[in-house]
Design an enzyme around this catalytic site. Structure first.
Site, PDB file in Angstrom:
ATOM      1  N   SER A   1       0.852  -1.338   0.053  1.00  0.00           N
ATOM      2  CA  SER A   1       0.129   0.008  -0.036  1.00  0.00           C
ATOM      3  C   SER A   1       0.869   1.103  -0.007  1.00  0.00           C
ATOM      4  O   SER A   1       1.704   1.397   0.804  1.00  0.00           O
ATOM      5  CB  SER A   1      -0.906  -0.065   1.236  1.00  0.00           C
ATOM      6  OG  SER A   1      -1.547   1.265   1.323  1.00  0.00           O
TER       7      SER A   1
ATOM      8  N   HIS B   1      -1.494  -1.606  -4.441  1.00  0.00           N
ATOM      9  CA  HIS B   1      -2.552  -1.092  -3.629  1.00  0.00           C
ATOM     10  C   HIS B   1      -2.592   0.578  -3.409  1.00  0.00           C
ATOM     11  O   HIS B   1      -1.783   1.110  -2.810  1.00  0.00           O
ATOM     12  CB  HIS B   1      -2.807  -1.711  -2.091  1.00  0.00           C
ATOM     13  CG  HIS B   1      -4.094  -1.380  -1.635  1.00  0.00           C
ATOM     14  ND1 HIS B   1      -4.980  -2.370  -1.641  1.00  0.00           N
ATOM     15  CD2 HIS B   1      -4.287  -0.667  -0.603  1.00  0.00           C
ATOM     16  CE1 HIS B   1      -6.173  -1.969  -0.772  1.00  0.00           C
ATOM     17  NE2 HIS B   1      -5.707  -1.059  -0.102  1.00  0.00           N
TER      18      HIS B   1
ATOM     19  N   ASP C   1      -4.817   3.574  -1.892  1.00  0.00           N
ATOM     20  CA  ASP C   1      -5.946   3.987  -0.745  1.00  0.00           C
ATOM     21  C   ASP C   1      -6.547   5.428  -1.127  1.00  0.00           C
ATOM     22  O   ASP C   1      -5.738   6.527  -0.915  1.00  0.00           O
ATOM     23  CB  ASP C   1      -5.539   3.945   0.597  1.00  0.00           C
ATOM     24  CG  ASP C   1      -5.156   2.532   0.902  1.00  0.00           C
ATOM     25  OD1 ASP C   1      -6.113   1.793   1.054  1.00  0.00           O
ATOM     26  OD2 ASP C   1      -3.913   2.530   1.412  1.00  0.00           O
TER      27      ASP C   1
ATOM     28  N   MET D   1      -8.931   8.228  -0.373  1.00  0.00           N
ATOM     29  CA  MET D   1      -9.803   8.759   0.948  1.00  0.00           C
ATOM     30  C   MET D   1     -10.218  10.338   0.419  1.00  0.00           C
ATOM     31  O   MET D   1      -9.389  10.936   0.071  1.00  0.00           O
ATOM     32  CB  MET D   1      -8.898   8.707   2.048  1.00  0.00           C
ATOM     33  CG  MET D   1      -8.300   7.346   2.634  1.00  0.00           C
ATOM     34  SD  MET D   1      -7.650   7.283   4.106  1.00  0.00           S
ATOM     35  CE  MET D   1      -6.372   5.872   4.156  1.00  0.00           C
TER      36      MET D   1
ATOM     37  N   HIS E   1      -8.698   1.070  -3.880  1.00  0.00           N
ATOM     38  CA  HIS E   1      -9.618   0.868  -2.608  1.00  0.00           C
ATOM     39  C   HIS E   1     -10.423   2.295  -2.150  1.00  0.00           C
ATOM     40  O   HIS E   1      -9.360   3.322  -1.669  1.00  0.00           O
ATOM     41  CB  HIS E   1      -8.624   0.286  -1.428  1.00  0.00           C
ATOM     42  CG  HIS E   1      -9.354  -0.038  -0.065  1.00  0.00           C
ATOM     43  ND1 HIS E   1      -8.595   0.068   1.085  1.00  0.00           N
ATOM     44  CD2 HIS E   1     -10.690   0.053   0.141  1.00  0.00           C
ATOM     45  CE1 HIS E   1      -9.476  -0.145   1.736  1.00  0.00           C
ATOM     46  NE2 HIS E   1     -10.849  -0.004   1.558  1.00  0.00           N
TER      47      HIS E   1
ATOM     48  N   MET F   1     -12.153   4.642  -0.269  1.00  0.00           N
ATOM     49  CA  MET F   1     -12.725   4.919   0.965  1.00  0.00           C
ATOM     50  C   MET F   1     -13.180   6.246   0.738  1.00  0.00           C
ATOM     51  O   MET F   1     -12.746   7.348   1.233  1.00  0.00           O
ATOM     52  CB  MET F   1     -11.724   4.791   2.102  1.00  0.00           C
ATOM     53  CG  MET F   1     -11.249   3.251   2.348  1.00  0.00           C
ATOM     54  SD  MET F   1      -9.641   3.273   3.368  1.00  0.00           S
ATOM     55  CE  MET F   1      -8.613   3.330   2.056  1.00  0.00           C
TER      56      MET F   1
ATOM     57  N   MET G   1     -11.428  -5.812   5.985  1.00  0.00           N
ATOM     58  CA  MET G   1     -10.787  -4.964   6.647  1.00  0.00           C
ATOM     59  C   MET G   1     -10.269  -5.397   7.844  1.00  0.00           C
ATOM     60  O   MET G   1     -11.388  -5.763   8.819  1.00  0.00           O
ATOM     61  CB  MET G   1     -11.517  -3.522   6.804  1.00  0.00           C
ATOM     62  CG  MET G   1     -11.780  -2.762   5.497  1.00  0.00           C
ATOM     63  SD  MET G   1     -10.349  -1.924   4.750  1.00  0.00           S
ATOM     64  CE  MET G   1      -9.351  -1.134   6.102  1.00  0.00           C
TER      65      MET G   1
ATOM     66  N   ASP H   1      -6.645  -6.235   4.483  1.00  0.00           N
ATOM     67  CA  ASP H   1      -5.958  -5.218   4.712  1.00  0.00           C
ATOM     68  C   ASP H   1      -6.120  -4.579   5.866  1.00  0.00           C
ATOM     69  O   ASP H   1      -7.027  -4.270   6.644  1.00  0.00           O
ATOM     70  CB  ASP H   1      -6.955  -4.241   3.556  1.00  0.00           C
ATOM     71  CG  ASP H   1      -6.493  -2.803   3.535  1.00  0.00           C
ATOM     72  OD1 ASP H   1      -5.218  -2.399   3.923  1.00  0.00           O
ATOM     73  OD2 ASP H   1      -6.908  -2.008   2.851  1.00  0.00           O
TER      74      ASP H   1
HETATM   75  C1  DX5 Z   1      -6.246   1.902   5.769  1.00  0.00           C
HETATM   76  C2  DX5 Z   1      -6.016   1.515   4.506  1.00  0.00           C
HETATM   77  C3  DX5 Z   1      -4.755   0.217   4.206  1.00  0.00           C
HETATM   78  C4  DX5 Z   1      -3.344   0.903   4.889  1.00  0.00           C
HETATM   79  C5  DX5 Z   1      -2.881  -0.472   5.608  1.00  0.00           C
HETATM   80  O1  DX5 Z   1      -7.370   2.283   5.912  1.00  0.00           O
HETATM   81  O2  DX5 Z   1      -6.963   0.749   3.760  1.00  0.00           O
HETATM   82  O3  DX5 Z   1      -4.565  -0.053   2.880  1.00  0.00           O
HETATM   83  O4  DX5 Z   1      -2.582   1.136   3.878  1.00  0.00           O
HETATM   84  O5  DX5 Z   1      -1.872   0.068   6.452  1.00  0.00           O
HETATM   85  P1  DX5 Z   1      -1.049  -0.886   7.270  1.00  0.00           P
HETATM   86  O6  DX5 Z   1      -0.287  -2.193   6.406  1.00  0.00           O
HETATM   87  O7  DX5 Z   1       0.030  -0.019   8.002  1.00  0.00           O
HETATM   88  O8  DX5 Z   1      -1.992  -1.278   8.368  1.00  0.00           O
HETATM   89 ZN    ZN Z   2      -6.379  -0.355   1.551  1.00  0.00          ZN
END
Ligand code: DX5
Ligand code: ZN
Length: 219
Positions: A7, A30, A32, A34, A63, A65, A134, A168
């Site tokens: 990620s 990956h 993220d 947000m 992903h 969010m 998650m 994740d």
């Molecule tokens: C959190 C993200 C993850 C994040 C995981 O909301 O969806 O993808 O990058 O990070 P680690 O591996 O540090 O828990």
């Molecule tokens: Zn993620």
């Protein structure tokens, strides 16, 4: 074979190209997204996703969010994102989104928060390419693994889901073998790979060894 998707959330944002090079032995990237609404923080959008797709040889997944994920699917797919993962909690029209993702010729994934039972997906499982479980509450990297995710993975397999199950959050050498034993096929790892005490390429290799059951150690 277990897939590992680093990620970029935990990589240095001013050196994302270097991060991609460092994890070129991974199985996917990956990203993220947000929006400061579905989750409190802000990160990347379709513009950066397209740049990552251009720079990486690996398949890139997004992903989302974000609230109103349907607004961003086309731009992400057009930028080269091959796997689009929307949150079950972000839409009242999950089936419509999954159909739209397939129309865009991407793989369709649904993410579920710790508080969302996997049983809410029972009628759609036949149409999903993957389920992202998650193992932390979404919004930040570096949180501790939530062990309740293991039962969710087992229940998804008991429900007959044959596809990719991605975990994740909080992935490390201790949690990785547990989620694989429960039935996961893909691990997302951010802080473990990019904020560890060794080079990202070596952390990636160590996580793969742990996930595949070999004794963890440095190469
Ligand atoms: C959190 C993200 C993850 C994040 C995981 O909301 O969806 O993808 O990058 O990070 P680690 O591996 O540090 O828990
Ligand atoms: Zn993620």
């Amino acid at each position: 074979m277990i897939r590992i998707h680093p990620s970029l959330l935990s990589a240095d944002p001013l050196h994302l190209g270097d991060a991609l090079t460092a994890v070129s032995a991974a199985d996917g990237i990956h990203l993220d997204l947000m929006d400061g609404h579905f989750v409190p923080t802000f990160t990347f959008g379709p513009w950066l996703a397209a740049a990552v797709c251009r720079a990486s040889q690996l398949p890139v997944e997004a992903h989302l969010m974000v609230s109103n994920p349907e607004r961003h699917l086309e731009a992400l797919a057009r930028g080269g994102v091959r796997q689009l993962i929307v949150h079950q909690e972000a839409t009242a029209h999950l089936h419509r989104l999954v159909s739209e993702i397939h129309r865009l010729e991407a793989r369709a994934g649904v993410a579920i928060n710790p508080g969302t039972p996997v049983e809410t997906l029972v009628d759609l499982l036949g149409e999903l390419d993957l389920v992202l479980v998650m193992s932390v509450d979404p919004g930040w990297g570096g949180q501790a693994f939530w062990p309740g995710a293991l039962a969710k993975v087992r229940r998804l397999r008991q429900m007959g889901f044959p596809g990719e199950i991605e975990l994740d959050g909080g992935m490390d050498e201790t949690s990785a073998p547990k989620v694989v034993a429960a039935g996961a096929t893909t691990l997302v790892a951010g802080s473990y790979i990019f904020e560890g005490d060794d080079l990202p390429a070596r952390r990636l290799a160590a996580l793969r060894r742990a996930a595949e059951g070999a004794p963890a150690g440095r190469s």
